[in-house]
Design an enzyme around this catalytic site. Structure first.
Site, PDB file in Angstrom:
ATOM      1  N   CYS A 108      53.880  44.989  41.129  1.00 39.21           N
ATOM      2  CA  CYS A 108      53.104  46.218  40.926  1.00 39.21           C
ATOM      3  C   CYS A 108      52.271  46.620  42.147  1.00 39.21           C
ATOM      4  O   CYS A 108      52.836  47.072  43.125  1.00 39.21           O
ATOM      5  CB  CYS A 108      52.249  46.073  39.670  1.00 39.21           C
ATOM      6  SG  CYS A 108      51.817  47.655  38.921  1.00 39.21           S
ATOM      7  N   HIS A 205      55.174  43.041  34.802  1.00 40.47           N
ATOM      8  CA  HIS A 205      54.173  42.042  34.438  1.00 40.47           C
ATOM      9  C   HIS A 205      54.756  41.304  33.244  1.00 40.47           C
ATOM     10  O   HIS A 205      55.889  41.508  32.854  1.00 40.47           O
ATOM     11  CB  HIS A 205      52.863  42.719  34.026  1.00 40.47           C
ATOM     12  CG  HIS A 205      52.258  43.584  35.084  1.00 40.47           C
ATOM     13  ND1 HIS A 205      51.581  43.083  36.159  1.00 40.47           N
ATOM     14  CD2 HIS A 205      52.212  44.931  35.226  1.00 40.47           C
ATOM     15  CE1 HIS A 205      51.138  44.075  36.910  1.00 40.47           C
ATOM     16  NE2 HIS A 205      51.516  45.209  36.367  1.00 40.47           N
TER      17      HIS A 205
HETATM   18  N1  GLN Z   1      47.170  51.050  40.535  1.00 40.23           N
HETATM   19  C1  GLN Z   1      48.551  50.890  40.714  1.00 40.23           C
HETATM   20  C2  GLN Z   1      49.336  51.815  39.807  1.00 40.23           C
HETATM   21  O1  GLN Z   1      48.890  52.120  38.714  1.00 40.23           O
HETATM   22  C3  GLN Z   1      48.950  49.468  40.475  1.00 40.23           C
HETATM   23  C4  GLN Z   1      48.847  49.044  39.058  1.00 40.23           C
HETATM   24  C5  GLN Z   1      49.075  47.574  38.871  1.00 40.23           C
HETATM   25  O2  GLN Z   1      49.159  46.834  39.840  1.00 40.23           O
HETATM   26  N2  GLN Z   1      49.113  47.131  37.648  1.00 40.23           N
HETATM   27  O3  GLN Z   1      50.398  52.243  40.174  1.00 40.23           O
END
Ligand code: GLN
Length: 254
Positions: A108, A205
């Site tokens: 992510c 995740h």
């Molecule tokens: N802030 C980033 C997004 O929403 C990463 C989110 C995350 O790492 N869970 O794309």
């Protein structure tokens, strides 16, 4: 897993081989349980006969290049700001390690920053490491939910996504997998994650490694082959609980 099964599963005797795992910015970049990736990697490495040494890389710390596997997780905007400076300093070293075949897994937020740039909604262009030939544009709508993807080499990769960044490829960049259920990189082209050399990027995740042992084993295999010239997997690992979890996850709605 019971204690008894664990003992049976473990490779005996230990061959005194060890892998050094670096976690990039664990206090900041570890959203939605991404720290589970380190636990799964350590556990599975042990079952295959490898001890692990863990290096937690924090912003401003000296970057130790003697590393066999690198992990990075997700994070929100404030987390990203806290690590961006350091990442720009260690970026060339990460690139060198990637070029030499060091396996890495970035999820992510860190996946986005391993691309060329991240464009915020206010128009700021944040420079990434450039290991992936990708770019990410932040978007007002978040992509959230269970996700199932299929990788040619690693089978079904199952997890949970929650991101507002939409990631796009430049020509020639390989995806990690194709989306079967969920949004993936951008909700449009059915690609999920990216792979360059032995570096894997993904929005999954879950955490991804406990749920997807083939990917965990692949990281260990790549690291072991690079360091010791061979990998002989433990083929007696009992994956029945994981299989049960994977079957249940596939029935969950988006
Ligand atoms: N802030 C980033 C997004 O929403 C990463 C989110 C995350 O790492 N869970 O794309």
């Amino acid at each position: 897993m019971t204690k008894q099964v664990k003992t049976l599963d473990k490779k005996q005797p230990s061959r005194n081989k060890s892998l050094t795992v670096m976690v990039l910015y664990p206090a900041r970049m570890s959203a939605y349980g991404d720290q589970g990736n380190l636990l799964a990697l350590k556990h599975r490495a042990k079952l295959h006969g490898y001890d692990t040494k863990v290096v937690l890389h924090k912003p401003g710390a000296k970057f130790d290049e003697k590393v066999d596997i690198i992990l990075g997780g997700g994070g929100q905007e404030s987390d990203r700001s806290a690590v961006l400076d350091d990442l720009s300093k260690i970026g060339p070293k990460l690139k060198k390690l990637a070029d030499s075949g060091t396996p890495m897994l970035v999820i992510c937020g860190m996946y986005q920053l391993f691309g060329n740039y991240f464009l915020t909604q206010s128009g700021d262009k944040l420079t990434g490491v450039g290991i992936f030939d990708t770019y990410t544009e932040d978007n007002p709508k978040r992509l959230i939910g269970n996700i199932i993807t299929k990788s040619d080499k690693l089978g079904l990769l199952i997890g949970y996504e929650n991101h507002s960044g939409l990631t796009y490829f430049n020509q020639g960049q390989a995806a990690l997998a194709r989306v079967k259920k969920g949004a993936g990189n951008n909700g449009r082209d059915r690609t999920e994650g990216a792979r360059t050399s032995n570096v894997f990027g993904s929005y999954l995740h879950g955490s991804i490694l406990p749920m997807n042992p083939r990917l965990t084993d692949e990281l260990i295999r790549l690291a072991a082959v690079k360091k010791y010239g061979e990998f002989s997997p433990n083929d007696r690992i009992d994956d029945s609980l994981t299989e049960k979890a994977r079957r249940a996850a596939q029935k969950r709605s988006r």
